[in-house]
Design a protein around this motif. Structure first.
Motif, PDB file in Angstrom:
ATOM      1  N   GLU A 208       0.843  -1.188   0.000  1.00 47.13           N
ATOM      2  CA  GLU A 208       0.000   0.000   0.000  1.00 47.13           C
ATOM      3  C   GLU A 208       0.878   1.236   0.000  1.00 47.13           C
ATOM      4  OE1 GLU A 208      -2.852   0.095   3.109  1.00 47.13           O
ATOM      5  OE2 GLU A 208      -3.717  -1.865   2.623  1.00 47.13           O
ATOM      6  N   LEU A 209       0.414   2.257  -0.702  1.00 49.21           N
ATOM      7  CA  LEU A 209       1.099   3.539  -0.711  1.00 49.21           C
ATOM      8  C   LEU A 209       0.047   4.631  -0.596  1.00 49.21           C
ATOM      9  CD1 LEU A 209       4.068   4.695  -2.856  1.00 49.21           C
ATOM     10  CD2 LEU A 209       2.024   6.097  -2.779  1.00 49.21           C
ATOM     11  N   GLU A 210       0.231   5.515   0.361  1.00 54.17           N
ATOM     12  CA  GLU A 210      -0.745   6.578   0.623  1.00 54.17           C
ATOM     13  C   GLU A 210      -0.131   7.932   0.313  1.00 54.17           C
ATOM     14  OE1 GLU A 210      -2.857   8.674   4.525  1.00 54.17           O
ATOM     15  OE2 GLU A 210      -1.929   6.684   4.703  1.00 54.17           O
ATOM     16  N   ILE A 211      -0.912   8.790  -0.317  1.00 53.64           N
ATOM     17  CA  ILE A 211      -0.520  10.176  -0.543  1.00 53.64           C
ATOM     18  C   ILE A 211      -1.329  11.041   0.418  1.00 53.64           C
ATOM     19  CG2 ILE A 211      -0.486  12.082  -2.196  1.00 53.64           C
ATOM     20  CD1 ILE A 211      -0.151  10.006  -4.406  1.00 53.64           C
ATOM     21  N   GLY A 212      -0.650  11.953   1.117  1.00 49.87           N
ATOM     22  CA  GLY A 212      -1.308  12.775   2.119  1.00 49.87           C
ATOM     23  C   GLY A 212      -2.434  13.624   1.547  1.00 49.87           C
ATOM     24  N   GLU A 213      -3.345  14.033   2.403  1.00 53.22           N
ATOM     25  CA  GLU A 213      -4.511  14.809   1.991  1.00 53.22           C
ATOM     26  C   GLU A 213      -4.143  16.267   1.757  1.00 53.22           C
ATOM     27  OE1 GLU A 213      -7.448  14.301   4.977  1.00 53.22           O
ATOM     28  OE2 GLU A 213      -7.751  12.163   4.565  1.00 53.22           O
ATOM     29  N   GLU A 214      -4.710  16.825   0.685  1.00 49.51           N
ATOM     30  CA  GLU A 214      -4.417  18.218   0.341  1.00 49.51           C
ATOM     31  C   GLU A 214      -4.793  19.171   1.471  1.00 49.51           C
ATOM     32  OE1 GLU A 214      -6.151  16.150  -1.548  1.00 49.51           O
ATOM     33  OE2 GLU A 214      -5.469  16.212  -3.640  1.00 49.51           O
ATOM     34  N   GLU A 215      -5.971  18.966   2.047  1.00 42.86           N
ATOM     35  CA  GLU A 215      -6.476  19.884   3.062  1.00 42.86           C
ATOM     36  C   GLU A 215      -5.524  20.004   4.245  1.00 42.86           C
ATOM     37  OE1 GLU A 215     -10.462  20.551   5.866  1.00 42.86           O
ATOM     38  OE2 GLU A 215     -10.374  18.895   4.424  1.00 42.86           O
ATOM     39  N   LYS A 216      -4.889  18.901   4.588  1.00 44.72           N
ATOM     40  CA  LYS A 216      -3.979  18.907   5.727  1.00 44.72           C
ATOM     41  C   LYS A 216      -2.608  19.455   5.370  1.00 44.72           C
ATOM     42  CE  LYS A 216      -1.603  15.952   9.048  1.00 44.72           C
ATOM     43  NZ  LYS A 216      -1.471  14.576   9.629  1.00 44.72           N
ATOM     44  N   TRP A 217      -2.021  18.965   4.259  1.00 44.42           N
ATOM     45  CA  TRP A 217      -0.601  19.187   4.017  1.00 44.42           C
ATOM     46  C   TRP A 217      -0.272  20.441   3.235  1.00 44.42           C
ATOM     47  CZ3 TRP A 217       2.673  16.822   6.976  1.00 44.42           C
ATOM     48  CH2 TRP A 217       2.276  15.619   7.576  1.00 44.42           C
ATOM     49  N   LEU A 218      -1.216  20.969   2.451  1.00 46.99           N
ATOM     50  CA  LEU A 218      -0.907  22.168   1.672  1.00 46.99           C
ATOM     51  C   LEU A 218      -0.761  23.413   2.540  1.00 46.99           C
ATOM     52  CD1 LEU A 218      -3.008  21.777  -1.606  1.00 46.99           C
ATOM     53  CD2 LEU A 218      -0.557  21.387  -1.253  1.00 46.99           C
ATOM     54  N   GLN A 219      -1.166  23.337   3.788  1.00 40.12           N
ATOM     55  CA  GLN A 219      -0.923  24.463   4.688  1.00 40.12           C
ATOM     56  C   GLN A 219       0.543  24.543   5.094  1.00 40.12           C
ATOM     57  OE1 GLN A 219      -2.554  24.008   8.767  1.00 40.12           O
ATOM     58  NE2 GLN A 219      -3.046  21.895   8.196  1.00 40.12           N
ATOM     59  N   PHE A 220       1.276  23.441   4.870  1.00 36.87           N
ATOM     60  CA  PHE A 220       2.684  23.389   5.242  1.00 36.87           C
ATOM     61  C   PHE A 220       3.622  23.451   4.039  1.00 36.87           C
ATOM     62  CE2 PHE A 220       0.499  20.611   8.461  1.00 36.87           C
ATOM     63  CZ  PHE A 220       0.501  21.559   9.474  1.00 36.87           C
ATOM     64  N   SER A 221       3.196  22.884   2.910  1.00 37.90           N
ATOM     65  CA  SER A 221       4.094  22.730   1.771  1.00 37.90           C
ATOM     66  C   SER A 221       3.295  22.649   0.482  1.00 37.90           C
ATOM     67  CB  SER A 221       4.937  21.453   1.941  1.00 37.90           C
ATOM     68  OG  SER A 221       5.710  21.177   0.796  1.00 37.90           O
ATOM     69  N   ASP A 222       3.980  22.819  -0.657  1.00 38.92           N
ATOM     70  CA  ASP A 222       3.332  22.613  -1.951  1.00 38.92           C
ATOM     71  C   ASP A 222       3.379  21.147  -2.378  1.00 38.92           C
ATOM     72  OD1 ASP A 222       6.070  22.694  -2.287  1.00 38.92           O
ATOM     73  OD2 ASP A 222       6.071  24.368  -3.708  1.00 38.92           O
ATOM     74  N   HIS A 223       4.046  20.308  -1.584  1.00 38.53           N
ATOM     75  CA  HIS A 223       4.109  18.863  -1.820  1.00 38.53           C
ATOM     76  C   HIS A 223       3.302  18.115  -0.767  1.00 38.53           C
ATOM     77  CE1 HIS A 223       7.492  18.367  -4.806  1.00 38.53           C
ATOM     78  NE2 HIS A 223       7.664  19.632  -4.448  1.00 38.53           N
ATOM     79  N   LEU A 224       2.780  16.977  -1.162  1.00 40.26           N
ATOM     80  CA  LEU A 224       2.120  16.061  -0.229  1.00 40.26           C
ATOM     81  C   LEU A 224       3.062  14.908   0.087  1.00 40.26           C
ATOM     82  CD1 LEU A 224      -1.340  15.827  -2.052  1.00 40.26           C
ATOM     83  CD2 LEU A 224      -0.628  17.495  -0.327  1.00 40.26           C
ATOM     84  N   PRO A 225       3.059  14.407   1.308  1.00 37.48           N
ATOM     85  CA  PRO A 225       3.910  13.274   1.631  1.00 37.48           C
ATOM     86  C   PRO A 225       3.411  11.977   1.004  1.00 37.48           C
ATOM     87  CG  PRO A 225       2.522  13.802   3.502  1.00 37.48           C
ATOM     88  CD  PRO A 225       2.275  14.878   2.471  1.00 37.48           C
ATOM     89  N   MET A 226       4.333  11.080   0.722  1.00 35.69           N
ATOM     90  CA  MET A 226       4.015   9.712   0.305  1.00 35.69           C
ATOM     91  C   MET A 226       4.414   8.788   1.453  1.00 35.69           C
ATOM     92  SD  MET A 226       5.205   9.731  -3.704  1.00 35.69           S
ATOM     93  CE  MET A 226       3.978   8.532  -4.255  1.00 35.69           C
ATOM     94  N   ILE A 227       3.490   7.927   1.858  1.00 33.15           N
ATOM     95  CA  ILE A 227       3.639   7.110   3.059  1.00 33.15           C
ATOM     96  C   ILE A 227       3.450   5.652   2.671  1.00 33.15           C
ATOM     97  CG2 ILE A 227       2.737   6.707   5.387  1.00 33.15           C
ATOM     98  CD1 ILE A 227       1.392   9.663   4.816  1.00 33.15           C
ATOM     99  N   PHE A 228       4.392   4.809   3.071  1.00 29.57           N
ATOM    100  CA  PHE A 228       4.302   3.397   2.688  1.00 29.57           C
ATOM    101  C   PHE A 228       5.036   2.522   3.710  1.00 29.57           C
ATOM    102  CE2 PHE A 228       8.025   5.272   0.732  1.00 29.57           C
ATOM    103  CZ  PHE A 228       9.024   4.311   0.838  1.00 29.57           C
ATOM    104  N   GLU A 229       4.733   1.238   3.641  1.00 26.75           N
ATOM    105  CA  GLU A 229       5.384   0.272   4.527  1.00 26.75           C
ATOM    106  C   GLU A 229       5.996  -0.853   3.705  1.00 26.75           C
ATOM    107  OE1 GLU A 229       3.488  -1.061   8.068  1.00 26.75           O
ATOM    108  OE2 GLU A 229       2.211   0.719   8.221  1.00 26.75           O
ATOM    109  N   ILE A 230       7.106  -1.384   4.206  1.00 29.95           N
ATOM    110  CA  ILE A 230       7.752  -2.532   3.565  1.00 29.95           C
ATOM    111  C   ILE A 230       7.844  -3.664   4.567  1.00 29.95           C
ATOM    112  CG2 ILE A 230       9.054  -1.093   1.953  1.00 29.95           C
ATOM    113  CD1 ILE A 230      11.497  -1.519   3.726  1.00 29.95           C
TER     114      ILE A 230
END
Length: 230
Positions: A208-230
């Protein structure tokens, strides 16, 4: 093991507490300041296990890990390519953190080329293999077209020689340049989406790979985090 990659758009010494809420084991952060040059003691404590390289003390690429994660910097010459951090994690797998930032006048076509050049430089070193993870802000999106797009597909082909695929595209069955989810919004405008951040790994290594939500992360940066587990 949980890994997050995020271009924080600067001032990471003030933002690291936000990304820590993801409770990851490793954070690959672009456009962050050098912890050793920071006056923020809490940031230094967060960065007790890290490697960093950068433009200047306020902007660079860092890999930060929990204290119980063993990271060993791999001695690979960058030959002026910007920016790459190769590490061995828990003596188990190789991780390559990336923030492409070529020092060239015509930058757009060169972003994916920097990765291809780094790969060609070290493909026979043993560092590149099918068990590794590559992640970061590649500054690569095939929808930019022309030479840049051709270089994106060349990069994809080269990394494919080691059995690595773009995890987002593999899981979503979407093609390069046709992504339904963005990782970057120019000027933080929702009508200017791009997919610049990437995670490469062997097929099925990342479920699974998750991309952070715009509403949360755009207040901090123009990029969204990518979150994953191995």
């Amino acid at each position: 093991m949980k890994i997050v990659t995020w271009n924080c758009n600067g001032k990471f010494h003030k933002l690291f507490n936000e990304i820590m809420k993801e409770k990851a084991d490793i954070y690959v952060i672009q456009e962050c300041g050098n912890p050793l040059e920071s006056k923020n003691e809490e940031y230094k404590e967060f960065a007790s296990n890290h490697f960093w390289v950068g433009v200047d003390k306020s902007k660079g690429l860092g890999i930060f890990a929990r204290d119980n994660v063993d990271m060993e910097l791999v001695d690979l010459e960058d030959n002026g390519l910007r920016y790459f951090i190769p590490v061995r994690v828990n003596n188990s797998f190789n991780l390559l953190g990336i923030w492409t930032n070529p020092n060239k006048k015509n930058k757009t076509p060169e972003y994916p080329k920097e990765i291809t050049r780094y790969y060609e430089l070290h493909k026979d070193s043993g560092f590149f293999n099918e068990d590794m993870i590559i992640c970061g802000d590649f500054n690569c999106d095939a929808r930019l077209k022309h030479v840049h797009a051709r270089n994106v597909f060349e990069m994809k082909e080269k990394l494919g020689e080691m059995g690595l695929v773009d995890t987002y595209h593999y899981l979503s069955n979407e093609e390069q340049g046709e992504e339904s989810q963005a990782t970057f919004y120019m000027y933080r405008h929702l009508d200017k989406p791009f997919h610049l951040d990437h995670v490469y790994a062997a097929p099925d290594r990342i479920k699974e790979l998750e991309i952070g939500e715009e509403e949360k992360w755009l207040q901090f940066s123009d990029h969204l985090p990518m979150i994953f587990e191995i």
